[in-house]
Design an enzyme around this catalytic site. Structure first.
Site, PDB file in Angstrom:
ATOM      1  N   ARG A 133       0.851  -1.114   0.197  1.00 47.26           N
ATOM      2  CA  ARG A 133      -0.113  -0.112  -0.121  1.00 47.26           C
ATOM      3  C   ARG A 133       0.907   1.181   0.072  1.00 47.26           C
ATOM      4  NH1 ARG A 133      -2.181  -3.323   3.960  1.00 47.26           N
ATOM      5  NH2 ARG A 133      -4.384  -4.140   3.840  1.00 47.26           N
ATOM      6  N   LYS A 149      -2.209  -2.375   7.831  1.00 47.04           N
ATOM      7  CA  LYS A 149      -3.583  -1.910   8.783  1.00 47.04           C
ATOM      8  C   LYS A 149      -3.759  -2.454   9.968  1.00 47.04           C
ATOM      9  CE  LYS A 149      -6.462  -0.235   4.810  1.00 47.04           C
ATOM     10  NZ  LYS A 149      -7.712  -0.639   4.094  1.00 47.04           N
ATOM     11  N   HIS A 202      -2.277   2.378  -5.501  1.00 48.51           N
ATOM     12  CA  HIS A 202      -3.073   1.024  -5.286  1.00 48.51           C
ATOM     13  C   HIS A 202      -3.208   0.384  -6.717  1.00 48.51           C
ATOM     14  CE1 HIS A 202      -4.805  -0.374  -1.560  1.00 48.51           C
ATOM     15  NE2 HIS A 202      -5.619  -0.853  -2.118  1.00 48.51           N
ATOM     16  N   ARG A 235      -0.873  -2.435  -6.605  1.00 48.83           N
ATOM     17  CA  ARG A 235      -1.109  -3.502  -5.756  1.00 48.83           C
ATOM     18  C   ARG A 235      -2.159  -4.265  -6.608  1.00 48.83           C
ATOM     19  NH1 ARG A 235      -1.584  -4.609  -0.009  1.00 48.83           N
ATOM     20  NH2 ARG A 235      -3.445  -4.995   0.785  1.00 48.83           N
ATOM     21  N   HIS A 276      -4.762  -8.820   3.838  1.00 50.14           N
ATOM     22  CA  HIS A 276      -6.259  -8.730   3.962  1.00 50.14           C
ATOM     23  C   HIS A 276      -6.667  -9.652   5.001  1.00 50.14           C
ATOM     24  CE1 HIS A 276      -6.911  -7.546  -0.765  1.00 50.14           C
ATOM     25  NE2 HIS A 276      -6.586  -6.907   0.086  1.00 50.14           N
ATOM     26  N   TYR A 304     -10.246  -9.931  -6.829  1.00 48.56           N
ATOM     27  CA  TYR A 304      -9.468 -10.303  -7.824  1.00 48.56           C
ATOM     28  C   TYR A 304      -9.917 -11.627  -9.051  1.00 48.56           C
ATOM     29  CZ  TYR A 304      -6.587  -7.290  -5.483  1.00 48.56           C
ATOM     30  OH  TYR A 304      -6.094  -6.022  -4.709  1.00 48.56           O
TER      31      TYR A 304
END
Length: 300
Positions: free
Chosen positions: A148, A172, A244, A247, A270, A279
């Site tokens: 990210r 995150k 992004h 990514r 994730h 995806y």
């Protein structure tokens, strides 16, 4: 307790209890501040403790005239989280957003770059520019490891294990993961760190940061957005792209070449496999080509 104090407490809760990033906390704050601005302009004298559902509905109705459905949905979600926090702290017993429906959103699939488009962007990098090798290392790391933009700007030298070809990433919620670096990104990271960064005057506060601006300080997210948009323009790529996008391209190209979703989930950091499943939708063009090539009923 007034709105200002309640928002300060909410921010602290998001940071300490939920471990959210500064960027996520900022977005929540903007959602609540937008609502309090509305209360002020409408001269509605309600506190966080006695705010009514009718008031929230009026706010949603008024702002719906100027905001996109995605922004509306985010605002409602931010308010819902804020009032849930007040219930958790026993400041109130009901959430005024409970019966308010969030706009139904269609799935927006992000743009993905093809391998040739990524090569075209790389070709438009000016390695003779003072920041040229740094920019190449940034692009290669974004695409080579799926980081990210916040992970790039906060990446430390102490997080790079060049001998083992690994990057320790803090994502995150301050969750850490180990991500392999590709041979190309490793090559340009080493060039930048040893041949460029090593001879740069660096502010003492940023000695451990990998990527620095020309003044030896932290890069901003906006600087990287500007860099990528400039490169896309030079490459004449007619897509709305940002950090992004690399990514998304990293994950999509892995999937196209046989990687499983669980592995991609771990690499991207994730929390839920559901997030990674987007995806499979991005990969439809590749799947169509497979059907066309191998299915006995295809035209070929």
């Amino acid at each position: 307790m007034n709105w200002h104090k309640a928002l300060d407490n909410f921010r602290m809760y998001l940071k300490i209890e939920r471990g959210l990033s500064e960027n996520s906390i900022k977005n929540y704050s903007l959602d609540i501040s937008s609502f309090t601005d509305f209360l002020y302009t409408q001269k509605i004298n309600e506190t966080p403790f006695n705010c009514k559902q009718e008031t929230v509905k009026k706010y949603i109705y008024e702002t719906a005239k100027t905001l996109s459905e995605h922004t509306q949905a985010r605002r409602i979600s931010g308010l819902r989280s804020f009032f849930d926090y007040l219930i958790f702290e026993k400041y109130r017993f009901t959430n005024p957003t409970d019966l308010i429906e969030t706009p139904k959103l269609g799935k927006r699939l992000p743009d993905v770059l093809s391998v040739s488009e990524i090569e075209l962007i790389v070709k438009n990098l000016d390695l003779g520019h003072p920041q040229g090798h740094r920019n190449r290392a940034i692009i290669e790391t974004l695409y080579g490891s799926g980081l990210r933009v916040s992970e790039i700007v906060n990446l430390n030298l102490s997080n790079l294990f060049l001998k083992e070809s690994l990057i320790q990433v803090t994502g995150k919620g301050n969750k850490q993961r180990l991500v392999p670096m590709g041979s190309v990104s490793k090559k340009y990271l080493k060039i930048y760190i040893k041949q460029i960064r090593g001879f740069q005057k660096i502010d003492n506060k940023y000695q451990d940061l990998v990527f620095l601006n020309r003044n030896g300080k932290r890069l901003t997210r906006q600087m990287i957005f500007t860099l990528i948009r400039s490169l896309a323009s030079k490459a004449k790529i007619d897509k709305k792209i940002g950090p992004h996008t690399f990514r998304h391209s990293f994950a999509t190209h892995l999937l196209e070449n046989g990687a499983d979703l669980r592995t991609i989930q771990i690499l991207l950091g994730h929390e839920s496999i559901t997030t990674t499943e987007i995806y499979t939708h991005l990969d439809t063009q590749h799947l169509k080509q497979i059907i066309k090539k191998f299915h006995p009923r295809s035209e070929n």
